[in-house]
Structure formats: structure tokens, C-alpha cells
Write an enzyme that holds these catalytic residues in place. Structure first.
Site, PDB file in Angstrom:
ATOM      1  N   GLU A  44      -9.697  12.438  11.710  1.00 55.53           N
ATOM      2  CA  GLU A  44      -8.702  11.699  12.371  1.00 55.53           C
ATOM      3  C   GLU A  44      -7.828  12.335  13.275  1.00 55.53           C
ATOM      4  O   GLU A  44      -7.311  12.778  13.466  1.00 55.53           O
ATOM      5  CB  GLU A  44      -8.100  11.127  11.706  1.00 55.53           C
ATOM      6  CG  GLU A  44      -7.173   9.889  11.655  1.00 55.53           C
ATOM      7  CD  GLU A  44      -5.896   9.152  10.394  1.00 55.53           C
ATOM      8  OE1 GLU A  44      -6.159   8.390  10.525  1.00 55.53           O
ATOM      9  OE2 GLU A  44      -7.013   9.404   9.505  1.00 55.53           O
TER      10      GLU A  44
ATOM     11  N   GLU B 192      -7.977  -2.270   2.707  1.00 61.11           N
ATOM     12  CA  GLU B 192      -6.649  -1.127   3.243  1.00 61.11           C
ATOM     13  C   GLU B 192      -7.074  -0.707   4.940  1.00 61.11           C
ATOM     14  O   GLU B 192      -6.539  -0.328   5.888  1.00 61.11           O
ATOM     15  CB  GLU B 192      -7.752  -0.158   2.435  1.00 61.11           C
ATOM     16  CG  GLU B 192      -6.765   1.217   2.534  1.00 61.11           C
ATOM     17  CD  GLU B 192      -7.280   2.270   2.025  1.00 61.11           C
ATOM     18  OE1 GLU B 192      -6.696   3.185   1.433  1.00 61.11           O
ATOM     19  OE2 GLU B 192      -8.371   2.028   1.091  1.00 61.11           O
TER      20      GLU B 192
ATOM     21  N   GLU C 276     -11.800  10.694  -5.612  1.00 64.27           N
ATOM     22  CA  GLU C 276     -11.577  10.783  -3.808  1.00 64.27           C
ATOM     23  C   GLU C 276     -10.934  11.515  -3.248  1.00 64.27           C
ATOM     24  O   GLU C 276     -11.014  12.392  -2.843  1.00 64.27           O
ATOM     25  CB  GLU C 276     -10.751   9.536  -3.669  1.00 64.27           C
ATOM     26  CG  GLU C 276     -10.571   9.219  -1.773  1.00 64.27           C
ATOM     27  CD  GLU C 276     -10.230   8.046  -1.317  1.00 64.27           C
ATOM     28  OE1 GLU C 276      -9.404   8.642  -0.521  1.00 64.27           O
ATOM     29  OE2 GLU C 276     -11.377   6.726  -2.218  1.00 64.27           O
TER      30      GLU C 276
ATOM     31  N   LYS D 273       0.892  -0.852  -0.003  1.00 68.33           N
ATOM     32  CA  LYS D 273      -0.126   0.349   0.025  1.00 68.33           C
ATOM     33  C   LYS D 273       0.915   1.258  -0.131  1.00 68.33           C
ATOM     34  O   LYS D 273       1.698   1.243   0.689  1.00 68.33           O
ATOM     35  CB  LYS D 273      -1.040   0.571   1.327  1.00 68.33           C
ATOM     36  CG  LYS D 273      -1.821   1.305   1.305  1.00 68.33           C
ATOM     37  CD  LYS D 273      -1.856   1.250   2.550  1.00 68.33           C
ATOM     38  CE  LYS D 273      -3.212   2.706   2.829  1.00 68.33           C
ATOM     39  NZ  LYS D 273      -4.186   3.227   3.933  1.00 68.33           N
TER      40      LYS D 273
END
Length: 409
Positions: free
Chosen positions: A213, A257, A393, A163
Site C-alpha cells: 500500500e 469499507e 484474514e 470501523k
């Protein structure tokens, strides 16, 4: 139905009630008055537990070879020894922890409850300038970014890494001076349950954003981390918005993910905790522009000598902002991104002399100067990623800030 944001437990609010859950000490407007009082050069931070507005600089946290958490604690203890009651450090740390940070002990700090607890945050604010007042220049161009995603996917299929998070930027230039206070108002009132910040990082430069976050918070012996990974843009159509949320909760690609990030955070927290609770499945949180898969991880701290910032530095960078394996992902980022991330995907937050604090991943942000903004957005790229979807995105993530300034991509 999607579940709501899993909020961190309330922590001590400077100059306020020791428990923000007790609303009696807070008059209506106690949080928004701090938002309204912000002026460029101040330090503003709003989280789901508190609102902070800081003025002036009592002490800068110096750059040096020691870990940043050690330098912060040394600076705080020196401030306390000078008869400063309950000093705080506030500021930002770059993506590259070895680069200079922008952390200070303010001269004065005013604290209040969370913005979401203040009903006045729902009042409308002045609309931003018309889109025609802005020029927008992407770096790299969306097509070039898509090619970088495709190249990363090819390399993953060859087994080089599993990733990487690739970012792009927009340079937004206005015809007049930026209204940083107005931008902060719109960001804070759009997503009052998130983490909104405006922090000087250099003379004439402000790091401004609204992150969803939480990297880690500490209050006493309780640690909380809320990793996000796996996202989908929201829709203005209610039925379509709900469909997208439900699809995200069932997406094999996004669930994988997310699981990679949660496992990495779990493993990084484990050495610091006597116990850790990790939910078996993620829930959802929403911002104005995005749905995100979310897991709230809680732990009991083993040693009172470990600060929130020390744990945050051990967690950073998570696979949610870098990739895995970390060293390989860093290398791909350097090869693929034609800009220095600076404070983007670093950390912003506060800490005290007891080691308590909240440190947030620096997302949905821009660096503002007199007439220009540089906006940042990234997407997690895995073997199942499609260049068009990841480009879309990042465009959706830019929307938070573009709406705040009235510009279109």
C-alpha cells in the site's frame, strides 16, 4: 477479470536515468545487484519506481516537538549546505507520529530501476530453514483476538464508532541467528511489484517487510495515493482464486469499507490540491497471499513548498489502518491490543530536498532481532464483520512472512 496493480507514475531515480521508463540506461541486474548487496545495518527500499540501497549515516533526523516533515526538511537542507549533492532521507515513522522515528540521511545511496523491471528478480533463491527450526507464539491467541473483534462489532451496533482495525502479532523464534538478508531476498522476489524494505530502527533491530500500500508519492506537482481496504485470502487453486477475486469486487461489506477509506483520503488530500481524480469504482491488486480492493487517487499539488512527507503525515492514519472516527478507533485499539504497534501501520519511505518522495504504509512487516521476529497483521472490523473471517484474514496476511522464514503458524 480482475485488473492488475495500478502503478504510480515513474519518478526520478537517484544515480540513474531521470525517467525509469527509459530502460536503455539500466543493464540487466541493475536492481537485483542492489538487493544482493544488502547487509544487515544497510537501508533497503524497493518500490514500483526504484530500488534504493543506502549505507552509513550522514545525519540522523532528531526527535523533537516540531512536525516530523519540518525536522526532515531541516536535516536535508543542512546536508545540502554541506555540499552533499541531492541528499535523501530514508527510514520509518511509527504508528504514533509523536513517538521517535528512525529517519536518516545516509552517507551514500545507490539507486536503480524497479525490481519488477529486472528479469533476474524471477530467479529462485535459497529455500528458508525447515519449519521445525522455529517456535511460533501468538499474541493474543486467535480465540482472544476473535473475542476482541466480536466486542468491537457489538460496540459498533451500539453506535460508538463505525470501523476499527484490530491487529495481532506472532513471535517467531529460531534456534540460530536470523538470516535477514535471505528473508529480504525472499520477500522481494515473492512480490517484486510491491514495496519491500529492510531498515534499522534501533541497535540490533531491523524493520523488514513487503507492503502492498502506497500512502502517498509526490513527483513535481503530481500526488498519488493508493488506499487499500477490503481483502480476501488467495487460493492455490486457480479457479477458486478467480472466484474469490470476483466475489471481493461484489462484496457489499468490503466495498463499503473501501469507500470509507477512499473518502477519507480524498478529503485529506483536497486542501493540498488544485484538482483530484478519484475513480468511481475500485479495482483489484494481488499479493502472493491476498486480494485487495484498490483505488489509485491522483492530484495536482497546489504549492511547491509542500513535501510528500507533509501530505503523508496529514493522511496518516487512514481508516485502512486505524478506523473511523479516528480518535474513537485509537481508543479501541489501545483497549484491545495487548502490545505497542511501534512501527507497524506507520510509514516507511524516502524524500528529497525538493519535497519529492514515496511513503508507504508499513504492512506485512516484522521487527527482527538476533534470533526472533515479531510479525504484525491486522484486519478492518466493521459492523458486518465476523470474528472467524477476520482471524482467518490476519492468518493469511502472516503467510507472506511465515513463508519467507519457513515457519508455520
Amino acid at each position: 477479470m480482475p485488473t492488475a496493480r495500478q502503478a504510480d507514475a515513474p519518478t526520478t531515480t537517484p544515480e540513474a536515468s531521470p525517467d525509469p521508463r527509459v530502460r536503455a540506461p539500466f543493464p540487466v541486474g541493475a536492481a537485483t545487484v542492489l538487493l544482493d548487496a544488502f547487509r544487515p545495518g544497510d537501508r533497503f527500499l524497493a518500490t514500483p519506481t526504484r530500488t534504493l540501497l543506502a549505507h552509513g549515516v550522514l545525519a540522523d533526523v532528531p526527535h523533537g516537538p516540531e512536525p516530523v516533515a519540518e525536522r526532515v526538511m531541516t536535516t536535508l537542507r543542512r546536508a545540502r549546505s554541506e555540499n552533499r549533492a541531492a541528499p535523501l532521507v530514508v527510514g520509518a515513522i511509527p504508528f504514533d507520529q509523536s513517538a521517535p522515528a528512525a529517519l536518516v540521511v545516509p552517507e551514500t545511496t545507490r539507486g536503480g530501476p524497479a525490481l519488477a523491471a529486472d528479469p533476474l528478480v524471477a530467479l529462485p533463491v535459497e529455500r528458508p530453514a525447515a519449519p521445525s527450526a522455529w517456535t511460533v507464539r501468538p499474541e493474543p491467541e486467535p480465540e482472544v483476538y476473535g473475542k476482541s473483534v466480536a466486542s468491537a462489532v457489538d460496540r459498533m451496533w451500539k453506535g460508538e464508532f463505525s470501523k476499527v482495525v484490530l491487529a495481532r502479532t506472532l513471535e517467531v523464534t529460531g534456534t540460530g541467528e536470523l538470516d535477514i538478508a535471505g528473508m529480504l531476498q525472499r520477500l522481494a522476489r515473492t512480490d517484486p511489484t510491491g514495496y519491500t524494505f529492510a531498515l534499522p530502527t534501533a541497535p540490533g533491530r531491523t524493520l523488514l517487510g513487503a507492503s502492498p500500500e502506497l500512502l502517498v508519492s509526490r513527483h513535481g506537482d503530481r500526488l498519488v495515493s493508493n488506499p487499500l481496504a477490503g481483502s480476501i485470502p488467495r487460493s492455490d487453486d486457480l479457479a477458486e482464486d478467480v472466484r474469490r477475486a470476483a466475489a471481493l469486487l461484489e462484496s457489499a461489506k468490503d466495498l463499503h469499507e473501501h469507500a470509507v477509506v477512499v473518502d477519507a483520503v480524498h478529503q485529506a488530500l483536497a486542501p493540498y490540491c488544485t484538482s483530484i481524480d478519484v475513480p468511481a469504482r475500485p479495482s483489484l491488486i494481488r499479493t502472493a497471499a491476498m486480494w485487495h480492493l484498490s483505488t489509485t487517487i491522483t492530484g495536482t499539488l497546489a504549492s511547491p513548498n509542500v513535501s510528500a512527507l507533509e501530505v503523508a503525515c496529514a493522511l496518516h492514519p487512514t481508516p485502512a489502518v486505524c478506523g473511523t472516527p479516528t480518535d474513537a478507533a485509537r481508543r479501541v485499539i489501545r483497549e484491545s491490543e495487548p502490545f505497542d504497534r511501534g512501527f507497524y501501520t506507520g510509514m516507511v519511505g524516502w524524500g528529497d530536498t525538493e519535497g519529492n518522495g514515496e511513503w508507504v504504509v508499513t504492512l506485512r512487516c516484522a521487527e527482527a532481532e538476533r534470533r526472533a521476529l515479531r510479525l504484525y497483521a491486522g484486519a478492518g472490523v466493521v459492523a458486518a464483520s465476523e470474528p472467524e473471517a477476520e482471524t482467518a484474514e490476519t492468518a493469511a496476511k502472516f503467510r507472506t512472512f511465515l513463508n519467507a522464514v519457513g515457519a508455520g503458524e
